[in-house]
Design a protein around this motif. Structure first.
Motif: not given
Length: 108
Positions: A98-103, A62-68
């Motif tokens: 944070k996932c993208g700009s969503y917190t 998930i951290p990898c995907l959300c960072a993208k």
């Protein structure tokens, strides 16, 4: 026609994300295959994910995907729904993640 445009935008967004996310590309492919119907706009209604989708959510980075996640992807994929799906799959995001700009907000 609107549904076709939404699907086309989703495919373009996933292509952009896929080209940037080689380190979690397999995760992305699995998520698209199993979970896309649960995370696309509109934000409501939220539908409980399938067992297949949850199986993928349990394994992805998930951290990898959300960072993208980019603004372009956020136009098609509802990150609020992504958080909902993760929660329903017993892999909730922590407050402040944070996932993208969503917190992720505090639990209600």
């Amino acid at each position: 026609m609107a549904k076709f445009l939404a699907i086309l935008a989703f495919v373009v967004a996933i292509s952009i994300l896929g080209s940037q996310a080689e380190d979690c590309e397999q995760d992305l492919s699995s998520l698209v295959r199993e979970c896309k119907q649960y995370v696309m706009f509109p934000a409501n209604p939220k539908m409980p994910p399938s067992d297949g989708c949850c199986g993928v959510v349990q394994k992805v980075n998930i951290p990898c995907l959300c960072a993208k996640v980019t603004k372009e992807i956020e136009k098609v994929v509802c990150v609020e729904k992504v958080v909902y799906v993760a929660d329903k799959c017993k892999r909730p995001f922590s407050h402040g993640f944070k996932c993208g700009s969503y917190t992720v907000p505090a639990a209600k």
